[in-house]
Design a protein around this motif. Structure first.
Motif, PDB file in Angstrom:
ATOM      1  N   LYS A  42      49.104  -5.065  13.906  1.00  0.00           N
ATOM      2  CA  LYS A  42      50.547  -5.110  14.179  1.00  0.00           C
ATOM      3  C   LYS A  42      51.259  -4.060  13.333  1.00  0.00           C
ATOM      4  CE  LYS A  42      54.605  -8.033  14.248  1.00  0.00           C
ATOM      5  NZ  LYS A  42      55.181  -9.344  13.980  1.00  0.00           N
ATOM      6  N   SER A  43      50.881  -3.970  12.070  1.00  0.00           N
ATOM      7  CA  SER A  43      51.469  -2.981  11.180  1.00  0.00           C
ATOM      8  C   SER A  43      51.195  -1.564  11.671  1.00  0.00           C
ATOM      9  CB  SER A  43      50.910  -3.177   9.762  1.00  0.00           C
ATOM     10  OG  SER A  43      51.519  -2.277   8.872  1.00  0.00           O
ATOM     11  N   ILE A  44      49.979  -1.349  12.159  1.00  0.00           N
ATOM     12  CA  ILE A  44      49.613  -0.034  12.706  1.00  0.00           C
ATOM     13  C   ILE A  44      50.474   0.272  13.930  1.00  0.00           C
ATOM     14  CG2 ILE A  44      47.801   1.216  13.951  1.00  0.00           C
ATOM     15  CD1 ILE A  44      45.794  -0.145  11.976  1.00  0.00           C
ATOM     16  N   LEU A  72      49.808   0.903  -4.306  1.00  0.00           N
ATOM     17  CA  LEU A  72      49.805   0.885  -2.848  1.00  0.00           C
ATOM     18  C   LEU A  72      48.512   1.465  -2.279  1.00  0.00           C
ATOM     19  CD1 LEU A  72      53.484   1.884  -2.006  1.00  0.00           C
ATOM     20  CD2 LEU A  72      52.359  -0.274  -1.473  1.00  0.00           C
ATOM     21  N   THR A  73      48.024   2.526  -2.894  1.00  0.00           N
ATOM     22  CA  THR A  73      46.763   3.129  -2.459  1.00  0.00           C
ATOM     23  C   THR A  73      45.622   2.135  -2.598  1.00  0.00           C
ATOM     24  OG1 THR A  73      47.533   5.339  -3.073  1.00  0.00           O
ATOM     25  CG2 THR A  73      45.156   5.052  -2.840  1.00  0.00           C
ATOM     26  N   ASP A  74      45.553   1.468  -3.735  1.00  0.00           N
ATOM     27  CA  ASP A  74      44.507   0.462  -3.953  1.00  0.00           C
ATOM     28  C   ASP A  74      44.596  -0.665  -2.924  1.00  0.00           C
ATOM     29  OD1 ASP A  74      43.616   1.934  -6.100  1.00  0.00           O
ATOM     30  OD2 ASP A  74      44.556   0.652  -7.623  1.00  0.00           O
ATOM     31  N   PHE A  75      45.818  -1.097  -2.628  1.00  0.00           N
ATOM     32  CA  PHE A  75      46.027  -2.160  -1.648  1.00  0.00           C
ATOM     33  C   PHE A  75      45.568  -1.713  -0.256  1.00  0.00           C
ATOM     34  CE2 PHE A  75      48.776  -3.994   1.657  1.00  0.00           C
ATOM     35  CZ  PHE A  75      48.393  -5.316   1.550  1.00  0.00           C
ATOM     36  N   VAL A  76      46.008  -0.529   0.155  1.00  0.00           N
ATOM     37  CA  VAL A  76      45.674  -0.029   1.489  1.00  0.00           C
ATOM     38  C   VAL A  76      44.166   0.144   1.653  1.00  0.00           C
ATOM     39  CG1 VAL A  76      45.909   1.979   3.020  1.00  0.00           C
ATOM     40  CG2 VAL A  76      47.926   1.026   1.905  1.00  0.00           C
ATOM     41  N   LYS A  77      43.498   0.599   0.612  1.00  0.00           N
ATOM     42  CA  LYS A  77      42.044   0.802   0.668  1.00  0.00           C
ATOM     43  C   LYS A  77      41.297  -0.504   0.959  1.00  0.00           C
ATOM     44  CE  LYS A  77      41.448   4.746  -2.448  1.00  0.00           C
ATOM     45  NZ  LYS A  77      40.917   5.143  -3.769  1.00  0.00           N
ATOM     46  N   GLN A  78      41.868  -1.624   0.582  1.00  0.00           N
ATOM     47  CA  GLN A  78      41.217  -2.921   0.735  1.00  0.00           C
ATOM     48  C   GLN A  78      41.431  -3.572   2.100  1.00  0.00           C
ATOM     49  OE1 GLN A  78      42.222  -5.661  -2.434  1.00  0.00           O
ATOM     50  NE2 GLN A  78      42.516  -3.959  -3.845  1.00  0.00           N
ATOM     51  N   LEU A  79      42.378  -3.076   2.869  1.00  0.00           N
ATOM     52  CA  LEU A  79      42.767  -3.757   4.107  1.00  0.00           C
ATOM     53  C   LEU A  79      41.621  -3.950   5.087  1.00  0.00           C
ATOM     54  CD1 LEU A  79      46.286  -2.201   4.805  1.00  0.00           C
ATOM     55  CD2 LEU A  79      45.754  -4.498   3.961  1.00  0.00           C
ATOM     56  N   ASP A  80      40.860  -2.904   5.346  1.00  0.00           N
ATOM     57  CA  ASP A  80      39.764  -3.004   6.315  1.00  0.00           C
ATOM     58  C   ASP A  80      38.746  -4.056   5.881  1.00  0.00           C
ATOM     59  OD1 ASP A  80      38.288  -2.186   8.679  1.00  0.00           O
ATOM     60  OD2 ASP A  80      36.916  -1.172   7.311  1.00  0.00           O
ATOM     61  N   ASN A  81      38.337  -4.007   4.631  1.00  0.00           N
ATOM     62  CA  ASN A  81      37.362  -4.989   4.130  1.00  0.00           C
ATOM     63  C   ASN A  81      37.918  -6.405   4.164  1.00  0.00           C
ATOM     64  OD1 ASN A  81      35.282  -3.194   3.694  1.00  0.00           O
ATOM     65  ND2 ASN A  81      35.889  -2.770   1.591  1.00  0.00           N
ATOM     66  N   GLU A 108      43.192   7.472   7.313  1.00  0.00           N
ATOM     67  CA  GLU A 108      41.772   7.109   7.357  1.00  0.00           C
ATOM     68  C   GLU A 108      41.595   5.601   7.476  1.00  0.00           C
ATOM     69  OE1 GLU A 108      38.086   7.082   4.217  1.00  0.00           O
ATOM     70  OE2 GLU A 108      39.478   8.770   4.116  1.00  0.00           O
ATOM     71  N   VAL A 109      42.393   4.855   6.737  1.00  0.00           N
ATOM     72  CA  VAL A 109      42.303   3.395   6.768  1.00  0.00           C
ATOM     73  C   VAL A 109      42.702   2.867   8.143  1.00  0.00           C
ATOM     74  CG1 VAL A 109      43.285   1.267   5.815  1.00  0.00           C
ATOM     75  CG2 VAL A 109      42.567   3.097   4.276  1.00  0.00           C
ATOM     76  N   GLU A 110      43.704   3.461   8.750  1.00  0.00           N
ATOM     77  CA  GLU A 110      44.133   3.068  10.091  1.00  0.00           C
ATOM     78  C   GLU A 110      42.986   3.219  11.086  1.00  0.00           C
ATOM     79  OE1 GLU A 110      47.305   4.675  13.393  1.00  0.00           O
ATOM     80  OE2 GLU A 110      47.958   4.646  11.305  1.00  0.00           O
ATOM     81  N   VAL A 111      42.284   4.328  11.023  1.00  0.00           N
ATOM     82  CA  VAL A 111      41.146   4.576  11.907  1.00  0.00           C
ATOM     83  C   VAL A 111      40.043   3.547  11.649  1.00  0.00           C
ATOM     84  CG1 VAL A 111      39.292   6.225  12.443  1.00  0.00           C
ATOM     85  CG2 VAL A 111      41.657   7.020  12.209  1.00  0.00           C
ATOM     86  N   LYS A 112      39.770   3.256  10.376  1.00  0.00           N
ATOM     87  CA  LYS A 112      38.732   2.274  10.026  1.00  0.00           C
ATOM     88  C   LYS A 112      39.077   0.883  10.552  1.00  0.00           C
ATOM     89  CE  LYS A 112      36.603   3.971   5.775  1.00  0.00           C
ATOM     90  NZ  LYS A 112      36.475   3.705   4.334  1.00  0.00           N
ATOM     91  N   LEU A 150      53.627   5.527   5.776  1.00  0.00           N
ATOM     92  CA  LEU A 150      53.136   5.594   4.389  1.00  0.00           C
ATOM     93  C   LEU A 150      52.225   6.796   4.144  1.00  0.00           C
ATOM     94  CD1 LEU A 150      52.234   1.909   3.430  1.00  0.00           C
ATOM     95  CD2 LEU A 150      53.926   3.370   2.336  1.00  0.00           C
ATOM     96  N   SER A 151      51.614   7.307   5.214  1.00  0.00           N
ATOM     97  CA  SER A 151      50.647   8.394   5.043  1.00  0.00           C
ATOM     98  C   SER A 151      51.280   9.651   4.435  1.00  0.00           C
ATOM     99  CB  SER A 151      49.952   8.722   6.363  1.00  0.00           C
ATOM    100  OG  SER A 151      50.856   9.293   7.273  1.00  0.00           O
ATOM    101  N   ARG A 152      52.574   9.768   4.527  1.00  0.00           N
ATOM    102  CA  ARG A 152      53.282  10.884   3.877  1.00  0.00           C
ATOM    103  C   ARG A 152      53.116  10.842   2.371  1.00  0.00           C
ATOM    104  NH1 ARG A 152      59.210  10.568   5.416  1.00  0.00           N
ATOM    105  NH2 ARG A 152      59.537  10.755   3.193  1.00  0.00           N
ATOM    106  N   PHE A 153      53.059   9.632   1.837  1.00  0.00           N
ATOM    107  CA  PHE A 153      52.965   9.427   0.395  1.00  0.00           C
ATOM    108  C   PHE A 153      51.544   9.063  -0.041  1.00  0.00           C
ATOM    109  CE2 PHE A 153      57.104   8.054   1.979  1.00  0.00           C
ATOM    110  CZ  PHE A 153      57.918   8.975   1.345  1.00  0.00           C
TER     111      PHE A 153
END
Length: 127
Positions: free
Chosen positions: A40-42, A10-19, A59-63, A50-53
């Motif tokens: 929409k997800s935000i 999940l971390t790897d997936f989330v890191k890729q969202l902005d790009n 950080e990704v949300e802000v980006k 998810l940020s709890r886990f």
């Protein structure tokens, strides 16, 4: 450990969202779908939950919001510039891109499309 693997995936997936959102927009078709889904997800609070886990979600949300805002503002600026220059061909292309960003505009709380439509309407009335 299954939980650890899930969190890593999940971390790897989330890191890729902005790009992914940026790459989809910068592609040949100017596809805003990934950006729309991220915003929409935000707005639904998914990344916040998810940020709890996965702490990087914040950080990704802000980006994502910053990237979407930048893309929207650049596109809006281009449409306004070409409208002011009375270059209808370039304006139409920029406005077409801006219309593709209508959901993005809505999620970010902007109103540039409506403003441009009003300006175009004013110009038509002057003719």
């Amino acid at each position: 450990d299954t939980y650890g693997n899930l969190i890593k995936s999940l971390t790897d997936f989330v890191k890729q969202l902005d790009n992914q959102a940026i790459e989809a927009w910068n592609g040949k078709t100017r596809n805003p779908t990934v950006m729309e889904k991220c915003l929409k997800s935000i707005s639904l609070g998914h990344l916040q939950a998810l940020s709890r886990f996965i702490p990087i979600c914040t950080e990704v949300e802000v980006k994502i919001k910053a990237s979407a805002t930048s893309i929207y503002q650049e596109t809006l600026r281009a449409a306004n510039t070409y409208l002011g220059m009375k270059d209808s061909k370039k304006f139409n292309a920029a406005f077409s891109d801006l219309k593709k960003l209508q959901v993005v505009e809505e999620k970010l709380g902007f109103s540039g499309i409506r403003d441009i439509v009003e300006r175009v309407g004013e110009r038509i009335e002057l003719i």
